[in-house]
Design an enzyme around this catalytic site. Structure first.
Site, PDB file in Angstrom:
ATOM      1  N   GLU A   1      -4.014   0.189  -9.005  1.00 39.40           N
ATOM      2  CA  GLU A   1      -2.948   1.255  -9.188  1.00 39.40           C
ATOM      3  C   GLU A   1      -1.648   0.704  -9.523  1.00 39.40           C
ATOM      4  O   GLU A   1      -0.969  -0.229  -8.512  1.00 39.40           O
ATOM      5  CB  GLU A   1      -2.977   2.018  -7.771  1.00 39.40           C
ATOM      6  CG  GLU A   1      -1.910   3.376  -7.664  1.00 39.40           C
ATOM      7  CD  GLU A   1      -2.007   3.973  -6.361  1.00 39.40           C
ATOM      8  OE1 GLU A   1      -2.221   3.376  -5.406  1.00 39.40           O
ATOM      9  OE2 GLU A   1      -2.046   5.146  -6.318  1.00 39.40           O
TER      10      GLU A   1
ATOM     11  N   ASN B   1      -3.408   6.113  -1.351  1.00 35.34           N
ATOM     12  CA  ASN B   1      -3.173   6.221   0.028  1.00 35.34           C
ATOM     13  C   ASN B   1      -2.569   7.555   0.392  1.00 35.34           C
ATOM     14  O   ASN B   1      -2.690   8.046   1.457  1.00 35.34           O
ATOM     15  CB  ASN B   1      -2.283   4.880   0.630  1.00 35.34           C
ATOM     16  CG  ASN B   1      -3.243   3.839   0.802  1.00 35.34           C
ATOM     17  OD1 ASN B   1      -4.374   3.778   1.351  1.00 35.34           O
ATOM     18  ND2 ASN B   1      -2.540   2.794   0.243  1.00 35.34           N
TER      19      ASN B   1
ATOM     20  N   HIS C   1      -1.178  -2.597  -6.963  1.00 35.61           N
ATOM     21  CA  HIS C   1      -1.955  -2.353  -5.869  1.00 35.61           C
ATOM     22  C   HIS C   1      -3.326  -2.515  -6.060  1.00 35.61           C
ATOM     23  O   HIS C   1      -3.816  -1.572  -6.219  1.00 35.61           O
ATOM     24  CB  HIS C   1      -1.641  -0.672  -5.406  1.00 35.61           C
ATOM     25  CG  HIS C   1      -2.163  -0.216  -4.173  1.00 35.61           C
ATOM     26  ND1 HIS C   1      -2.352   1.068  -4.091  1.00 35.61           N
ATOM     27  CD2 HIS C   1      -2.669  -0.999  -3.101  1.00 35.61           C
ATOM     28  CE1 HIS C   1      -2.967   0.933  -2.655  1.00 35.61           C
ATOM     29  NE2 HIS C   1      -3.092  -0.142  -2.160  1.00 35.61           N
TER      30      HIS C   1
ATOM     31  N   SER D   1       0.999  -1.225   0.047  1.00 37.11           N
ATOM     32  CA  SER D   1       0.086   0.094   0.082  1.00 37.11           C
ATOM     33  C   SER D   1       0.868   1.308  -0.121  1.00 37.11           C
ATOM     34  O   SER D   1       0.426   2.176  -0.310  1.00 37.11           O
ATOM     35  CB  SER D   1      -0.950   0.037   1.185  1.00 37.11           C
ATOM     36  OG  SER D   1      -1.472  -1.057   1.404  1.00 37.11           O
TER      37      SER D   1
HETATM   38  P1  NAD Z   1      -3.788  -9.665   6.126  1.00 35.53           P
HETATM   39  O1  NAD Z   1      -3.384  -9.564   7.518  1.00 35.53           O
HETATM   40  O2  NAD Z   1      -5.090 -10.107   5.900  1.00 35.53           O
HETATM   41  O3  NAD Z   1      -3.039 -10.975   5.375  1.00 35.53           O
HETATM   42  C1  NAD Z   1      -1.562 -10.881   5.334  1.00 35.53           C
HETATM   43  C2  NAD Z   1      -0.985 -12.277   5.225  1.00 35.53           C
HETATM   44  O4  NAD Z   1       0.102 -12.516   5.040  1.00 35.53           O
HETATM   45  C3  NAD Z   1      -1.486 -13.043   6.247  1.00 35.53           C
HETATM   46  O5  NAD Z   1      -2.061 -14.466   5.766  1.00 35.53           O
HETATM   47  C4  NAD Z   1      -0.116 -13.692   6.970  1.00 35.53           C
HETATM   48  O6  NAD Z   1      -0.193 -14.966   7.328  1.00 35.53           O
HETATM   49  C5  NAD Z   1       0.657 -13.490   5.582  1.00 35.53           C
HETATM   50  N1  NAD Z   1       2.248 -13.489   5.807  1.00 35.53           N
HETATM   51  C6  NAD Z   1       2.798 -12.736   6.999  1.00 35.53           C
HETATM   52  N2  NAD Z   1       4.170 -13.360   6.738  1.00 35.53           N
HETATM   53  C7  NAD Z   1       4.526 -14.094   5.625  1.00 35.53           C
HETATM   54  C8  NAD Z   1       5.518 -14.849   5.168  1.00 35.53           C
HETATM   55  N3  NAD Z   1       6.682 -14.390   5.737  1.00 35.53           N
HETATM   56  N4  NAD Z   1       5.246 -15.465   4.158  1.00 35.53           N
HETATM   57  C9  NAD Z   1       4.182 -15.495   3.422  1.00 35.53           C
HETATM   58  N5  NAD Z   1       2.885 -15.053   4.080  1.00 35.53           N
HETATM   59  C10 NAD Z   1       2.996 -14.271   5.059  1.00 35.53           C
HETATM   60  O7  NAD Z   1      -3.325  -8.168   5.276  1.00 35.53           O
HETATM   61  P2  NAD Z   1      -3.817  -7.875   3.680  1.00 35.53           P
HETATM   62  O8  NAD Z   1      -5.128  -6.499   4.150  1.00 35.53           O
HETATM   63  O9  NAD Z   1      -4.155  -9.032   3.025  1.00 35.53           O
HETATM   64  O10 NAD Z   1      -2.776  -6.950   3.412  1.00 35.53           O
HETATM   65  C11 NAD Z   1      -1.656  -7.538   2.851  1.00 35.53           C
HETATM   66  C12 NAD Z   1      -0.982  -6.574   1.850  1.00 35.53           C
HETATM   67  O11 NAD Z   1      -1.741  -5.835   0.856  1.00 35.53           O
HETATM   68  C13 NAD Z   1      -0.370  -5.285   2.600  1.00 35.53           C
HETATM   69  O12 NAD Z   1       0.968  -4.935   1.879  1.00 35.53           O
HETATM   70  C14 NAD Z   1      -1.015  -4.369   2.587  1.00 35.53           C
HETATM   71  O13 NAD Z   1      -0.628  -3.091   2.578  1.00 35.53           O
HETATM   72  C15 NAD Z   1      -1.844  -4.321   1.198  1.00 35.53           C
HETATM   73  N6  NAD Z   1      -3.184  -4.024   0.748  1.00 35.53           N
HETATM   74  C16 NAD Z   1      -3.970  -3.934   1.947  1.00 35.53           C
HETATM   75  C17 NAD Z   1      -5.370  -3.386   1.481  1.00 35.53           C
HETATM   76  C18 NAD Z   1      -6.277  -3.419   2.568  1.00 35.53           C
HETATM   77  O14 NAD Z   1      -7.317  -2.739   2.433  1.00 35.53           O
HETATM   78  N7  NAD Z   1      -6.209  -4.327   3.775  1.00 35.53           N
HETATM   79  C19 NAD Z   1      -5.470  -2.715   0.223  1.00 35.53           C
HETATM   80  C20 NAD Z   1      -4.639  -2.769  -0.550  1.00 35.53           C
HETATM   81  C21 NAD Z   1      -3.376  -3.393  -0.487  1.00 35.53           C
END
Ligand code: NAD
Length: 286
Positions: A152, A190, A140, A119
Site C-alpha cells: 500500500e 488497517n 506499507h 501501519s
Molecule cells: P518488530 O517488533 O518485529 O520489529 C521492530 C524492530 O525495530 C525491532 O527489531 C527493534 O529492535 C527495531 N527498533 C526499535 N527501535 C529502533 C531504533 N531506534 N533504531 C533501529 N531499529 C529500532 O515489529 P514489526 O512487526 O517488524 O513492525 C515494524 C513496523 O512495520 C511498524 O511500523 C509496524 O506498524 C509496521 N508493520 C507491521 C506489520 C505486521 O504485521 N507486523 C505489517 C505492516 C507494517
C-alpha cells in the site's frame, strides 16, 4: 530515479522480510537496528529462512549465497550515506519514527528517497521533520513480506510524482501489486482490518465466544484464510494496539477505542507469535 542500493531500519519481522525480498531481486541492502549485533541477528535469520527454501528446492545454494552477499548488517544509520532509498520498519511509535527520519535526513545523500513502513502514522507528519518532504513516502508492506502480494503506497501532502513513480516501480520489481491510499489514519488496509480485529477482542472480552470459536466462526463463516485473533497474533498485539490508538486519536471517533483486553494482553507482554504467547500459546512450537 534508479534504485539499486537501499537501507532498511529495523530488523524485526517486517524489516527482515523487506530486506530479504529486496536482496532476492538483486538490490544491495544495508540492514540497521538498535545496534550491529541485532542487525547481524536479523541477517542470520534471513539466511536461515533462505536455507529452508534451498531444502524445499525453491532456491539453489548458489542463489542463497548470492542473496546473502547482498545483505549487509549496518553499524546504525551512519552506514546509509550511499543508499538511493531508506525504508524505515522500526517499531510503531511516532516519536521513534520522527527521530529516525530526522537522523536519516542528515545522513542520506541529497536526492535519496525516505520511505516508512508504518501501519498507521501520518506520512505528512513524519515527512515534516525532514528537509525533503517531497522525497518522503509510505511504503506499507504486508506480513509476511515474502508471501504477501500487496504494498500500500501512501503519499504525504508534499510527496512528489517522481517519488511515487520510483517507489511504485520498486514495489513492482519486488513482485508486488500496489494500491494508492490517501494519508488518513490507518490508510486503506488497517482502516478496515483493525476495527474487525479489535471487535473480535471485544467479542472475547464480553464472552460472546471462545478464542477458537471466534476464529473458526470468522474463518469459515466469512471465508477468510485465518481467524482475526490468529491474525492479530501474527501481526503482534503491540502493533495492533498502536494502530487502534492512531485511529482513535487521529479520527477522534470513539468507535475506534482499543479494547481493554487488548491493552491488558500488551501490558502482560503477551504480544503474539513473536513473544511466544498471545491469544494462543506458541511456547511449545519453538
Ligand atoms: P518488530 O517488533 O518485529 O520489529 C521492530 C524492530 O525495530 C525491532 O527489531 C527493534 O529492535 C527495531 N527498533 C526499535 N527501535 C529502533 C531504533 N531506534 N533504531 C533501529 N531499529 C529500532 O515489529 P514489526 O512487526 O517488524 O513492525 C515494524 C513496523 O512495520 C511498524 O511500523 C509496524 O506498524 C509496521 N508493520 C507491521 C506489520 C505486521 O504485521 N507486523 C505489517 C505492516 C507494517
Amino acid at each position: 530515479m534508479s534504485i539499486e542500493r537501499i537501507g532498511v531500519v529495523g530488523a524485526g519481522q517486517m524489516g527482515a522480510g523487506i530486506a530479504q525480498v529486496a536482496a532476492t531481486v538483486g538490490l544491495t541492502v544495508r540492514l540497521a537496528d538498535v545496534d550491529r549485533a541485532t542487525a547481524e541477528k536479523g541477517v542470520a535469520g534471513i539466511v536461515k529462512r533462505l536455507g529452508r527454501e534451498v531444502e524445499k528446492g525453491r532456491l539453489t545454494a548458489e542463489e542463497r549465497d548470492a542473496i546473502a552477499g547482498r545483505l549487509l548488517p549496518a553499524d546504525g544509520l551512519a552506514d546509509f550515506a550511499d543508499v538511493d532509498l531508506a525504508i524505515e520498519a522500526a517499531s510503531e511509535s511516532e516519536g521513534l519514527k520522527k527521530r529516525i527520519f530526522a537522523e536519516m535526513d542528515g545522513i542520506c545523500r541529497p536526492g535519496a528517497l525516505l520511505a516508512t513502513n508504518t501501519s498507521s502514522i501520518p506520512i505528512t507528519r513524519i515527512a515534516a521533520v525532514t528537509s525533503r518532504p517531497e522525497l518522503v513516502i509510505g511504503m506499507h508492506f504486508m506480513n509476511p513480506v515474502p508471501v504477501m502480494k500487496l504494498v500500500e503506497i501512501i503519499r504525504g501532502i508534499a510527496t512528489s510524482d517522481a517519488t511515487y513513480a520510483a517507489v511504485k516501480g520498486l514495489a513492482e520489481r519486488m513482485g508486488k501489486t500496489t494500491v494508492l491510499a490517501r494519508d488518513m489514519p490507518g490508510f486503506i488496509v488497517n482502516r478496515v482490518l483493525m476495527p474487525m480485529i479489535n471487535e473480535a477482542v471485544v467479542a472475547l472480552y464480553e464472552g460472546i465466544g471462545s478464542v477458537e470459536d471466534i476464529d473458526v466462526g470468522m474463518k469459515l463463516g466469512t471465508n477468510q484464510p485465518m481467524g482475526p485473533l490468529t491474525l492479530a497474533d501474527f501481526i503482534g498485539l503491540d502493533t495492533c494496539l498502536a494502530i487502534m490508538e492512531v485511529l482513535h486519536t487521529g479520527t477522534g471517533d470513539s468507535k475506534y477505542r482499543p479494547c481493554p483486553l487488548l491493552r491488558q494482553y500488551v501490558d502482560a507482554g503477551w504480544l503474539g507469535r513473536k513473544s511466544g504467547r498471545g491469544f494462543y500459546d506458541y511456547s511449545a512450537k519453538g
